[in-house]
Scaffold this motif. Structure first.
Motif, PDB file in Angstrom:
ATOM      1  N   LEU A 152       2.899  20.422  33.897  1.00  0.00           N
ATOM      2  CA  LEU A 152       1.994  20.994  34.900  1.00  0.00           C
ATOM      3  C   LEU A 152       0.852  21.753  34.226  1.00  0.00           C
ATOM      4  O   LEU A 152      -0.304  21.664  34.643  1.00  0.00           O
ATOM      5  CB  LEU A 152       2.771  21.914  35.848  1.00  0.00           C
ATOM      6  CG  LEU A 152       3.776  21.235  36.786  1.00  0.00           C
ATOM      7  CD1 LEU A 152       4.536  22.280  37.600  1.00  0.00           C
ATOM      8  CD2 LEU A 152       3.062  20.253  37.727  1.00  0.00           C
ATOM      9  N   SER A 160       0.965  16.420  43.759  1.00  0.00           N
ATOM     10  CA  SER A 160       0.199  16.642  44.989  1.00  0.00           C
ATOM     11  C   SER A 160       0.722  15.808  46.158  1.00  0.00           C
ATOM     12  O   SER A 160       0.516  16.171  47.316  1.00  0.00           O
ATOM     13  CB  SER A 160      -1.282  16.337  44.754  1.00  0.00           C
ATOM     14  OG  SER A 160      -1.464  14.964  44.384  1.00  0.00           O
ATOM     15  N   THR A 184       7.437  28.917  40.320  1.00  0.00           N
ATOM     16  CA  THR A 184       6.087  28.421  40.026  1.00  0.00           C
ATOM     17  C   THR A 184       5.966  26.942  40.396  1.00  0.00           C
ATOM     18  O   THR A 184       4.954  26.507  40.971  1.00  0.00           O
ATOM     19  CB  THR A 184       5.762  28.613  38.536  1.00  0.00           C
ATOM     20  OG1 THR A 184       5.849  30.005  38.220  1.00  0.00           O
ATOM     21  CG2 THR A 184       4.361  28.108  38.210  1.00  0.00           C
ATOM     22  N   ASP A 188       3.720  25.004  43.467  1.00  0.00           N
ATOM     23  CA  ASP A 188       2.706  24.021  43.082  1.00  0.00           C
ATOM     24  C   ASP A 188       2.939  22.663  43.753  1.00  0.00           C
ATOM     25  O   ASP A 188       2.374  21.664  43.332  1.00  0.00           O
ATOM     26  CB  ASP A 188       2.725  23.855  41.555  1.00  0.00           C
ATOM     27  CG  ASP A 188       1.412  23.302  41.027  1.00  0.00           C
ATOM     28  OD1 ASP A 188       0.375  23.551  41.661  1.00  0.00           O
ATOM     29  OD2 ASP A 188       1.437  22.604  39.989  1.00  0.00           O
ATOM     30  N   THR A 189       3.786  22.642  44.782  1.00  0.00           N
ATOM     31  CA  THR A 189       4.107  21.394  45.487  1.00  0.00           C
ATOM     32  C   THR A 189       3.666  21.503  46.946  1.00  0.00           C
ATOM     33  O   THR A 189       3.491  22.610  47.475  1.00  0.00           O
ATOM     34  CB  THR A 189       5.617  21.107  45.417  1.00  0.00           C
ATOM     35  OG1 THR A 189       6.334  22.250  45.905  1.00  0.00           O
ATOM     36  CG2 THR A 189       6.053  20.834  43.988  1.00  0.00           C
TER      37      THR A 189
END
Length: 605
Positions: A152, A160, A184, A188-189
């Protein structure tokens, strides 16, 4: 939980009434289940699969070995869109061994699905393989939090369009210090992804995470009567450390085993013990954290195919190992807690098969045995060391079998019959003597039968010198300053050069704790908890005592390790902490600083 529903508690049934087709699975997935021999779902599968197929988030509370991998893998495969080239599913696992096991399970279940690509992502494997696969397109990624974070950060992993996220053994990930990394990754998803969280326990941190990142989840609990499988016969043998190798050799002689894992505490002992077993004529190999992944996979495949019979392993190296041939597990060194004990013996007796677990217990370890029995709620059966007579009976039976196998080869017998007859005519020797001589030739220098054990004198007259027996020598060694532990010098003694002090770039400011350091380094570097000395946490960095003989490959893996989301930048601390003895009988190696050095507890209370 955010859900108002009451948790679903499932009593594991002996014969589930439902089938996999009843759960909503069909087509290629069912065909793959037929191939691997799955007939009826386990309790966690029967409760979880329909819920995940319906699109709802799940919190599953279940012990290892209950079939939870299929519980989340099958619904994901049933709804996969092979036309989408970016990852659709991400499975986070605490160790590379578990990540590989989950990846292998996905591949088995996807055997009849065309064009499905699954990628394991973990520390210790080169980035090149992973980057090439990601560029080609991957549907399912199974990985450890640290390496997923690396991708990442580098921008090489695109989440995404992620649809499904699984946290496998979430409590283990938190224990190993991956909480910040996991959060984290979750952040981020996409928000509309489906999440499944599986854990053996429900600590407060897991409860908080489920409330924050899961949407209206259903909590499913599998209640089990015992932590260990009823299919596993559990025994123990009281033996001193000095007698363990001979005891293991006798057990190998009399036990009817197919494949075996022998668990030891340290990576050094894996190599030593495997070499001793090979010298005694057994097909044995070692796996530990220093062995390259390619070699590990080759060794496991040899065990699966029957080219190898005995695997000597540490806990970290054997995590996630599932080989059908394993009929016996031997705890050469008994673990200090019930959880690793359950994981160890769970390598046998899987999927309804029977298995045997034998634990070596020194006289001073009886307390550990009692704690394991209490935690697992299953008593271990005391066994005696196989006697000389028992070993000789087994050897004679095996010798008889070899003769019978040779007699069955009629075409070869005929030719040798003429040779024996020719010898008898020219030397006037009876047949039985010729047969005995040929047996000597076949046996070689090693005697076929063991000599009877000499009787020990009941008493020794005063002033007469006597040899101290192995058990007495072992116990005296333990009393005399704990000179040896696990067959090696105690690394904590003053002046011990087998340990070195390393500096890592995380400290008190990063809210790091000793358990996070131990968990992360043990996982990524394949270290045992016995490989750690003093840990000192300073404001900006920490000092960790580790073995001085770490391989270059292990050091490289550790250098890339992340703790609390930060790369630790491992390097030798040239100055090192100032040393002083903590008083007679106290720990040695405490730092003269404002930090109190952390020392790994010997046993959990």
């Amino acid at each position: 939980m955010t859900s108002g529903d009451a948790p679903v508690e499932v009593e594991a049934p002996e014969e589930p009434a439902t089938t996999f087709s009843d759960l909503g699975l069909d087509g290629a997935v069912l065909k793959a289940l037929d191939d691997v021999g799955y007939e009826t779902p386990s309790a966690i599968q029967a409760a979880t699969i329909p819920t995940l197929l319906a699109g709802r988030d799940v919190v599953g509370l279940a012990q290892t070995g209950t079939g939870k991998t299929a519980a989340f893998a099958l619904p994901i495969l049933a709804r996969l869109d092979v036309s989408q080239k970016t990852p659709q599913a991400l499975v986070l696992a605490p160790t590379r061994e578990l990540a590989l096991q989950v990846c292998e399970a996905f591949e088995r279940y996807a055997a009849h699905l065309r064009g499905v690509h699954i990628l394991p992502v973990y520390g210790g494997q080169g980035y090149g393989v992973q980057l090439s696969a990601l560029r080609r397109g991957v549907h399912i990624v199974v990985g450890t939090p640290g390496r997923i974070m690396d991708h990442l950060d580098k921008g090489t992993l695109d989440l995404s369009e992620l649809k499904y996220l699984v946290l496998d053994e979430a409590d283990e990930m938190l224990k190993m210090g991956f909480a910040e990394d996991v959060e984290t990754i979750l952040a981020d998803t996409p928000d509309d992804k489906q999440v499944a969280l599986f854990s053996a326990t429900m600590p407060a941190a897991i409860r908080r995470m489920s409330k924050q990142y899961l949407h209206d989840p259903e909590e499913i609990t599998v209640k089990t009567k015992t932590q260990t499988s009823a299919n596993i016969a559990q025994r123990y043998l009281v033996v001193s450390y000095a007698q363990k190798v001979d005891a293991l050799t006798r057990i190998l002689e009399v036990e009817n085993f197919e494949g075996m894992i022998v668990f030891v505490r340290t990576k050094n002992v894996t190599e030593e013990l495997a070499e001793k077993l090979r010298a005694r004529g057994y097909s044995a190999a070692a796996i530990n954290g220093d062995i390259a992944q390619v070699q590990r996979e080759r060794t496991v495949n040899q065990l699966k195919s029957g080219k190898l019979d005995i695997l000597v392993a540490t806990d970290v190296a054997a995590r996630g190992l599932d080989v059908e041939r394993i009929s016996h597990v031997v705890n050469f060194d008994i673990p200090s807690d019930s959880e690793p004990y359950v994981h160890r013996i769970g390598r046998t007796g899987r999927a309804g098969r029977t298995g045997d677990a034998i634990s070596f217990v020194t006289p001073r370890e009886r307390g550990l045995l009692a704690r394991i029995e209490k935690a697992t709620r299953q008593p271990l059966i005391h066994m005696q060391l196989p006697s000389v007579d028992e070993v000789n009976v087994t050897r004679l039976a095996r010798f008889d079998d070899r003769i019978s196998e040779a007699l069955a080869k009629a075409d070869r017998i005929e030719g040798f019959r003429d040779i024996v007859a020719h010898y008898m005519r020219h030397h006037d020797v009876p047949e039985v003597d010729v047969a005995a001589a040929l047996a000597i030739v076949a046996q070689g220098e090693s005697p076929l039968l063991l000599e009877p054990e000499p009787e020990r004198p009941e008493r020794v007259e005063r002033g007469e010198r006597r040899e101290r027996g192995p058990r007495e020598r072992d116990e005296r060694g333990e009393r005399d300053g704990r000179r040896e532990r696990d067959g090696r010098p105690d690394r904590r003694r003053q002046g011990d050069t087998s340990m070195a002090t390393y500096r890592i770039a995380v400290g008190r400011r990063h809210k790091v704790e000793p358990r996070q350091i131990v968990g992360a380094l043990a996982n990524e570097g394949g270290l045992s908890r016995d490989d750690f000395g003093a840990i000192q946490i300073r404001p900006e960095f920490s000092l960790v005592e580790l073995p001085a003989d770490l391989s270059a490959e292990t050091l490289a893996r550790l250098d890339d390790t992340r703790i609390s989301g930060r790369r630790i930048d491992l390097r030798l601390d040239r100055g090192g902490p100032s040393r002083r003895a903590a008083g007679r009988g106290g720990d040695v190696g405490a730092a003269a600083s404002d930090e109190k050095p952390y020392r790994k507890p010997r046993h959990k209370s």
